[in-house]
Design a protein around this motif. Structure first.
Motif, PDB file in Angstrom:
ATOM      1  N   GLN A 215      42.325  45.815  40.484  1.00 52.92           N
ATOM      2  CA  GLN A 215      42.101  47.045  39.721  1.00 52.92           C
ATOM      3  C   GLN A 215      41.240  46.683  38.519  1.00 52.92           C
ATOM      4  OE1 GLN A 215      45.835  48.910  38.760  1.00 52.92           O
ATOM      5  NE2 GLN A 215      46.539  48.906  40.878  1.00 52.92           N
ATOM      6  N   PHE A 216      40.073  47.302  38.432  1.00 52.16           N
ATOM      7  CA  PHE A 216      39.070  46.833  37.495  1.00 52.16           C
ATOM      8  C   PHE A 216      38.966  47.665  36.233  1.00 52.16           C
ATOM      9  CE2 PHE A 216      37.689  44.071  40.780  1.00 52.16           C
ATOM     10  CZ  PHE A 216      36.989  43.064  40.138  1.00 52.16           C
ATOM     11  N   ARG A 217      38.795  46.913  35.149  1.00 50.86           N
ATOM     12  CA  ARG A 217      38.350  47.443  33.873  1.00 50.86           C
ATOM     13  C   ARG A 217      37.209  46.546  33.409  1.00 50.86           C
ATOM     14  NH1 ARG A 217      43.859  47.067  30.631  1.00 50.86           N
ATOM     15  NH2 ARG A 217      43.625  44.978  31.480  1.00 50.86           N
ATOM     16  N   SER A 218      36.566  46.910  32.328  1.00 45.58           N
ATOM     17  CA  SER A 218      35.460  46.080  31.843  1.00 45.58           C
ATOM     18  C   SER A 218      35.944  44.680  31.475  1.00 45.58           C
ATOM     19  CB  SER A 218      34.800  46.746  30.629  1.00 45.58           C
ATOM     20  OG  SER A 218      35.744  46.960  29.588  1.00 45.58           O
ATOM     21  N   GLU A 219      37.187  44.586  30.951  1.00 41.84           N
ATOM     22  CA  GLU A 219      37.721  43.275  30.585  1.00 41.84           C
ATOM     23  C   GLU A 219      37.896  42.392  31.815  1.00 41.84           C
ATOM     24  OE1 GLU A 219      39.035  46.124  29.862  1.00 41.84           O
ATOM     25  OE2 GLU A 219      39.274  46.349  27.686  1.00 41.84           O
ATOM     26  N   THR A 220      38.271  43.004  32.950  1.00 44.87           N
ATOM     27  CA  THR A 220      38.485  42.238  34.177  1.00 44.87           C
ATOM     28  C   THR A 220      37.207  41.530  34.595  1.00 44.87           C
ATOM     29  OG1 THR A 220      40.075  43.929  34.861  1.00 44.87           O
ATOM     30  CG2 THR A 220      39.334  42.374  36.534  1.00 44.87           C
ATOM     31  N   VAL A 221      36.082  42.232  34.526  1.00 46.81           N
ATOM     32  CA  VAL A 221      34.807  41.636  34.903  1.00 46.81           C
ATOM     33  C   VAL A 221      34.482  40.443  34.005  1.00 46.81           C
ATOM     34  CG1 VAL A 221      32.333  42.091  35.179  1.00 46.81           C
ATOM     35  CG2 VAL A 221      33.992  43.859  35.753  1.00 46.81           C
ATOM     36  N   GLN A 222      34.769  40.560  32.731  1.00 47.67           N
ATOM     37  CA  GLN A 222      34.505  39.458  31.807  1.00 47.67           C
ATOM     38  C   GLN A 222      35.377  38.250  32.129  1.00 47.67           C
ATOM     39  OE1 GLN A 222      35.222  41.394  28.072  1.00 47.67           O
ATOM     40  NE2 GLN A 222      33.145  42.253  27.947  1.00 47.67           N
ATOM     41  N   TYR A 223      36.641  38.499  32.495  1.00 50.49           N
ATOM     42  CA  TYR A 223      37.508  37.378  32.887  1.00 50.49           C
ATOM     43  C   TYR A 223      36.932  36.646  34.097  1.00 50.49           C
ATOM     44  CZ  TYR A 223      41.035  39.749  29.996  1.00 50.49           C
ATOM     45  OH  TYR A 223      41.724  40.349  28.966  1.00 50.49           O
ATOM     46  N   LEU A 224      36.482  37.399  35.096  1.00 48.81           N
ATOM     47  CA  LEU A 224      35.938  36.783  36.311  1.00 48.81           C
ATOM     48  C   LEU A 224      34.659  36.011  36.023  1.00 48.81           C
ATOM     49  CD1 LEU A 224      36.506  39.713  38.823  1.00 48.81           C
ATOM     50  CD2 LEU A 224      37.861  37.630  38.584  1.00 48.81           C
ATOM     51  N   ALA A 225      33.839  36.544  35.130  1.00 51.01           N
ATOM     52  CA  ALA A 225      32.607  35.835  34.771  1.00 51.01           C
ATOM     53  C   ALA A 225      32.929  34.491  34.126  1.00 51.01           C
ATOM     54  CB  ALA A 225      31.764  36.695  33.833  1.00 51.01           C
ATOM     55  N   ARG A 226      33.940  34.477  33.242  1.00 51.44           N
ATOM     56  CA  ARG A 226      34.335  33.212  32.615  1.00 51.44           C
ATOM     57  C   ARG A 226      34.892  32.246  33.650  1.00 51.44           C
ATOM     58  NH1 ARG A 226      36.648  36.430  28.333  1.00 51.44           N
ATOM     59  NH2 ARG A 226      38.754  35.852  29.018  1.00 51.44           N
ATOM     60  N   MET A 227      35.655  32.783  34.611  1.00 52.74           N
ATOM     61  CA  MET A 227      36.243  31.939  35.647  1.00 52.74           C
ATOM     62  C   MET A 227      35.164  31.252  36.485  1.00 52.74           C
ATOM     63  SD  MET A 227      39.100  33.038  38.518  1.00 52.74           S
ATOM     64  CE  MET A 227      40.024  33.935  37.285  1.00 52.74           C
ATOM     65  N   THR A 228      34.147  32.011  36.884  1.00 56.22           N
ATOM     66  CA  THR A 228      33.089  31.416  37.717  1.00 56.22           C
ATOM     67  C   THR A 228      32.248  30.422  36.924  1.00 56.22           C
ATOM     68  OG1 THR A 228      31.667  33.337  37.244  1.00 56.22           O
ATOM     69  CG2 THR A 228      32.964  33.373  39.280  1.00 56.22           C
ATOM     70  N   ARG A 229      32.070  30.647  35.634  1.00 57.02           N
ATOM     71  CA  ARG A 229      31.340  29.669  34.813  1.00 57.02           C
ATOM     72  C   ARG A 229      32.124  28.374  34.701  1.00 57.02           C
ATOM     73  NH1 ARG A 229      29.987  34.286  31.596  1.00 57.02           N
ATOM     74  NH2 ARG A 229      31.634  33.787  30.090  1.00 57.02           N
ATOM     75  N   ALA A 230      33.450  28.492  34.540  1.00 60.85           N
ATOM     76  CA  ALA A 230      34.280  27.288  34.472  1.00 60.85           C
ATOM     77  C   ALA A 230      34.234  26.518  35.782  1.00 60.85           C
ATOM     78  CB  ALA A 230      35.726  27.681  34.122  1.00 60.85           C
TER      79      ALA A 230
END
Length: 283
Positions: A215-230
């Protein structure tokens, strides 16, 4: 003008003023969405406005104008509460505000909020009371639905947290993390930490993040972006699959750079692509 003529003229003026006042009062009663009531405690004679009766589905002539008719329409489980509220108002003169159910003409029930104000004589005895009835049935239904939704969300959240972080080893060198429900800061940190530990322990080449149940919010997308960068920092390629049309719109609206993370329609497509890459560049 004689005294008799003057008296007659004054009586006509008062009668005209009374008619005008009655017309004004009737217009106000018809305009309001609340039901108006007036109770003469000395005679037990009551007045119920047309709207008061219409809330319950009754015509003007179908409800008697006395307190017994009123109490007969109240749900038997709510009657003691109404009686207690009235007694408290008469004795302590505290504001009369009470909610209860009333029976409709069709046999159903409407949720009513009643407000009123009494009048007392010089001896402190209540002699009259008037007020309004507001139909709050729809409001109660919306509140109940909201509470049910909040309860379901809480149950869902607890269930998701009880599952922990379900990281699946789908192939040698390929891990899959199904993301279900909403992702807050705490859960995002937990998922990232466990996924990175698992990747490091298994020399994983590809980490597929399945977003089908997210279930997506704008914060969710930011979390996933950080995860893929890590993941990229420790030599693992993050992969997205199961992106819905709503999620796609959020990504476009945010103009968020996911760092070239490949995306696929579903988990099957993502796994086939990862397997192909493994064959092309064996470890």
């Amino acid at each position: 003008m004689t005294e008799a003529q003057a008296l007659r003229a004054e009586n006509q003026r008062l009668a005209a003023a009374l008619v005008e006042s009655e017309i004004r009062n009737n217009l106000v009663l018809e305009a309001t969405n609340d039901g108006v009531w007036d109770w003469d405690l000395t005679t037990d004679r009551t007045f119920f406005s047309s709207r008061w009766k219409a809330i319950l589905g009754y015509e003007d002539h179908e409800v008697e104008h006395n307190s017994e008719a009123f109490f007969e329409l109240i749900h038997e489980q709510d009657r003691p509460r109404v009686e207690a509220a009235l007694a408290s108002h008469f004795e302590s003169r505290q504001p009369y505000l009470v909610e209860f159910r009333m029976r409709t003409k069709g046999g159903g029930w409407r949720e009513i909020q009643a407000r009123g104000q009494g009048m007392w004589n010089d001896e402190g005895k209540p002699i009259r009371m008037a007020g309004i009835h507001t139909d709050i049935t729809e409001r109660r239904m919306h509140e109940s639905e909201r509470l049910r939704n909040e309860e379901l969300i809480e149950i869902q959240t607890e269930t998701i947290r009880a599952l922990g972080v379900p990281i699946l080893q789908v192939w040698r060198g390929i891990l899959c993390l199904p993301i279900i429900g909403q992702v807050d800061d705490e859960r995002a940190n937990e998922m990232t930490a466990e996924l990175l530990d698992r990747v490091a322990a298994t020399a994983t080449r590809f980490a597929v993040l399945d977003l089908t149940g997210a279930q997506f919010r704008s914060e969710t997308v930011q979390y996933l972006a950080r995860m893929t960068r890590a993941l990229r920092l420790i030599g693992t390629q993050g992969v997205f699959c199961g992106i819905s049309s709503n999620t796609a719109r959020i990504l476009v609206d945010m103009q968020l750079d996911l760092g070239g993370v490949p995306t696929y329609r579903d988990l099957g497509d993502a796994l086939r692509a990862c397997l192909l890459r493994l064959r092309e560049t064996p470890s």
